[in-house]
Design a protein around this motif. Structure first.
Motif, PDB file in Angstrom:
ATOM      1  N   CYS A 188      72.736  40.105   4.299  1.00 36.21           N
ATOM      2  CA  CYS A 188      72.555  40.450   5.714  1.00 36.21           C
ATOM      3  C   CYS A 188      73.150  41.804   6.097  1.00 36.21           C
ATOM      4  N   GLY A 189      73.599  42.569   5.130  1.00 37.73           N
ATOM      5  CA  GLY A 189      74.127  43.887   5.442  1.00 37.73           C
ATOM      6  C   GLY A 189      74.644  44.552   4.191  1.00 37.73           C
ATOM      7  N   TYR A 190      75.022  45.809   4.329  1.00 33.18           N
ATOM      8  CA  TYR A 190      75.583  46.508   3.173  1.00 33.18           C
ATOM      9  C   TYR A 190      76.607  47.541   3.618  1.00 33.18           C
ATOM     10  N   TYR A 191      77.490  47.851   2.692  1.00 32.64           N
ATOM     11  CA  TYR A 191      78.517  48.866   2.909  1.00 32.64           C
ATOM     12  C   TYR A 191      78.499  49.782   1.701  1.00 32.64           C
ATOM     13  N   ASP A 192      79.519  50.617   1.551  1.00 33.11           N
ATOM     14  CA  ASP A 192      79.497  51.661   0.524  1.00 33.11           C
ATOM     15  C   ASP A 192      79.192  51.150  -0.876  1.00 33.11           C
ATOM     16  N   ASN A 193      79.801  50.053  -1.277  1.00 32.65           N
ATOM     17  CA  ASN A 193      79.603  49.591  -2.657  1.00 32.65           C
ATOM     18  C   ASN A 193      79.294  48.105  -2.777  1.00 32.65           C
ATOM     19  N   GLY A 194      78.697  47.530  -1.719  1.00 34.74           N
ATOM     20  CA  GLY A 194      78.366  46.119  -1.810  1.00 34.74           C
ATOM     21  C   GLY A 194      77.544  45.615  -0.637  1.00 34.74           C
ATOM     22  N   PHE A 195      77.309  44.301  -0.661  1.00 35.87           N
ATOM     23  CA  PHE A 195      76.508  43.645   0.372  1.00 35.87           C
ATOM     24  C   PHE A 195      77.347  42.658   1.165  1.00 35.87           C
ATOM     25  N   TYR A 196      77.000  42.517   2.436  1.00 34.98           N
ATOM     26  CA  TYR A 196      77.513  41.423   3.241  1.00 34.98           C
ATOM     27  C   TYR A 196      76.569  40.245   3.045  1.00 34.98           C
ATOM     28  N   ILE A 197      77.150  39.065   3.036  1.00 38.97           N
ATOM     29  CA  ILE A 197      76.432  37.852   2.670  1.00 38.97           C
ATOM     30  C   ILE A 197      76.670  36.756   3.702  1.00 38.97           C
TER      31      ILE A 197
ATOM     32  N   GLY B  71      82.186  29.499   8.661  1.00 36.39           N
ATOM     33  CA  GLY B  71      82.687  30.296   9.776  1.00 36.39           C
ATOM     34  C   GLY B  71      82.885  31.777   9.532  1.00 36.39           C
ATOM     35  N   ASN B  72      82.649  32.263   8.326  1.00 38.41           N
ATOM     36  CA  ASN B  72      82.846  33.680   8.043  1.00 38.41           C
ATOM     37  C   ASN B  72      81.701  34.225   7.211  1.00 38.41           C
ATOM     38  N   TYR B  73      81.442  35.514   7.386  1.00 40.00           N
ATOM     39  CA  TYR B  73      80.550  36.185   6.450  1.00 40.00           C
ATOM     40  C   TYR B  73      81.325  36.451   5.169  1.00 40.00           C
ATOM     41  N   ALA B  74      80.614  36.770   4.114  1.00 34.87           N
ATOM     42  CA  ALA B  74      81.234  37.057   2.819  1.00 34.87           C
ATOM     43  C   ALA B  74      80.724  38.407   2.332  1.00 34.87           C
ATOM     44  N   CYS B  75      81.178  38.815   1.165  1.00 32.13           N
ATOM     45  CA  CYS B  75      80.693  40.058   0.589  1.00 32.13           C
ATOM     46  C   CYS B  75      80.690  39.955  -0.931  1.00 32.13           C
ATOM     47  N   LEU B  76      79.868  40.782  -1.531  1.00 40.59           N
ATOM     48  CA  LEU B  76      79.814  40.927  -2.985  1.00 40.59           C
ATOM     49  C   LEU B  76      79.598  42.399  -3.287  1.00 40.59           C
ATOM     50  N   THR B  77      80.340  42.920  -4.252  1.00 38.49           N
ATOM     51  CA  THR B  77      80.078  44.297  -4.669  1.00 38.49           C
ATOM     52  C   THR B  77      78.736  44.350  -5.389  1.00 38.49           C
ATOM     53  N   PHE B  78      78.158  45.531  -5.419  1.00 34.55           N
ATOM     54  CA  PHE B  78      76.886  45.694  -6.126  1.00 34.55           C
ATOM     55  C   PHE B  78      77.015  45.257  -7.581  1.00 34.55           C
ATOM     56  N   SER B  79      78.109  45.661  -8.227  1.00 37.13           N
ATOM     57  CA  SER B  79      78.272  45.342  -9.652  1.00 37.13           C
ATOM     58  C   SER B  79      78.428  43.844  -9.874  1.00 37.13           C
ATOM     59  N   ASP B  80      79.155  43.169  -8.994  1.00 36.40           N
ATOM     60  CA  ASP B  80      79.328  41.720  -9.136  1.00 36.40           C
ATOM     61  C   ASP B  80      78.008  40.998  -8.880  1.00 36.40           C
ATOM     62  N   LEU B  81      77.244  41.457  -7.895  1.00 37.23           N
ATOM     63  CA  LEU B  81      75.947  40.843  -7.639  1.00 37.23           C
ATOM     64  C   LEU B  81      75.048  40.956  -8.866  1.00 37.23           C
ATOM     65  N   MET B  82      75.013  42.112  -9.488  1.00 33.10           N
ATOM     66  CA  MET B  82      74.116  42.311 -10.633  1.00 33.10           C
ATOM     67  C   MET B  82      74.462  41.375 -11.790  1.00 33.10           C
ATOM     68  N   LYS B  83      75.731  41.029 -11.944  1.00 30.50           N
ATOM     69  CA  LYS B  83      76.136  40.094 -13.002  1.00 30.50           C
ATOM     70  C   LYS B  83      75.665  38.670 -12.700  1.00 30.50           C
ATOM     71  N   ARG B  84      75.566  38.323 -11.425  1.00 31.59           N
ATOM     72  CA  ARG B  84      75.295  36.946 -11.008  1.00 31.59           C
ATOM     73  C   ARG B  84      73.841  36.677 -10.637  1.00 31.59           C
ATOM     74  N   TRP B  85      73.055  37.714 -10.454  1.00 32.74           N
ATOM     75  CA  TRP B  85      71.759  37.604  -9.788  1.00 32.74           C
ATOM     76  C   TRP B  85      70.665  37.139 -10.746  1.00 32.74           C
ATOM     77  N   HIS B  86      70.727  35.888 -11.101  1.00 35.29           N
ATOM     78  CA  HIS B  86      69.728  35.264 -11.972  1.00 35.29           C
ATOM     79  C   HIS B  86      69.834  33.747 -11.811  1.00 35.29           C
ATOM     80  N   ALA B  87      68.738  33.072 -12.093  1.00 33.27           N
ATOM     81  CA  ALA B  87      68.739  31.610 -11.971  1.00 33.27           C
ATOM     82  C   ALA B  87      67.577  31.047 -12.768  1.00 33.27           C
ATOM     83  N   VAL B  88      67.648  29.769 -13.044  1.00 38.66           N
ATOM     84  CA  VAL B  88      66.551  29.062 -13.705  1.00 38.66           C
ATOM     85  C   VAL B  88      66.067  27.977 -12.743  1.00 38.66           C
ATOM     86  N   ASP B  89      64.739  27.831 -12.612  1.00 40.17           N
ATOM     87  CA  ASP B  89      64.220  26.851 -11.666  1.00 40.17           C
ATOM     88  C   ASP B  89      64.012  25.487 -12.331  1.00 40.17           C
ATOM     89  N   LYS B  90      63.503  24.536 -11.565  1.00 43.72           N
ATOM     90  CA  LYS B  90      63.352  23.157 -12.071  1.00 43.72           C
ATOM     91  C   LYS B  90      62.351  23.060 -13.213  1.00 43.72           C
TER      92      LYS B  90
END
Length: 197
Positions: free
Chosen positions: A132-141, A148-167
């Motif tokens: 839902c947003g971005y800053y210098d080196n990451g995204f707001y989530i 009750g709070n928004y979260a954040c992930l750095t770009f590099s951390d997102l790239m490590k996690r951004w994969h999934a397997v479906d049913k």
């Protein structure tokens, strides 16, 4: 659950925010309804209000399996929204979506109990989030596992996690659900205080 990476968004950090879309904060009601909570949030931006239990029934959410992305897309289309799944998205494409007012739903690896997990090799902890947003080196989530709070992930951390397997055991790399209502303005306003009816 607190985390050693938690922090208070001080004024200097807030100035780093490049773009931010206030997205309804929805907390998942069960361990397997993160996708339902994300869909609930996206729909609420357009003034469509559904209980998570109703969405979970209609979309056939199940323990362990969670919610199939195809069910999310199909239901969104039934409501008149444009809904697609895109693969191999990049950071710039996510930022472009945010710039035009669209909040992509991503499936990442998250919330493993072990602290030493290498998410780049993990395929068993799929979790839906909204960018839902971005800053210098990451995204707001909008993370439906955080109350009750928004979260954040750095770009590099997102790239490590951004994969999934479906049913169906199909692996998805850097995929996103792009859901928006082309002919309907966003109705959600976080500054509105509603009267109890």
């Amino acid at each position: 659950m607190s985390n050693s990476k938690d922090f208070i968004a001080d004024p200097v950090f807030k100035k780093c925010c490049k773009n931010f879309i206030f997205t309804p904060l929805c907390y998942q009601e069960t361990e397997y309804t993160c996708g339902i909570a994300c869909l609930q949030s996206v729909l609420a931006r357009y003034g469509m209000y559904y209980r998570q239990s109703s969405l979970a029934d209609v979309l056939n959410s199940q323990p362990i399996l969670g919610t199939d992305y195809k069910s999310i897309l199909y239901f969104a289309e039934l409501l008149g929204l444009k809904a697609t799944m895109q693969e191999n998205l990049c950071i710039d494409e996510l930022m472009n979506y945010i710039d035009i007012g669209i909040t992509p739903i991503l499936t990442i690896q998250a919330w493993r109990l072990e602290d030493d997990i290498d998410y780049s090799c993990d395929w068993k902890n799929a979790h839906y989030i909204i960018v839902c947003g971005y800053y210098d080196n990451g995204f707001y989530i909008m993370d439906p596992n955080i109350l009750g709070n928004y979260a954040c992930l750095t770009f590099s951390d997102l790239m490590k996690r951004w994969h999934a397997v479906d049913k169906d055991k199909v692996r998805h790399i850097q995929s996103g659900l792009i859901i928006h209502y082309e002919n309907c303005p966003v109705k959600y306003n976080p500054e509105t205080i509603k009267y109890v009816r």
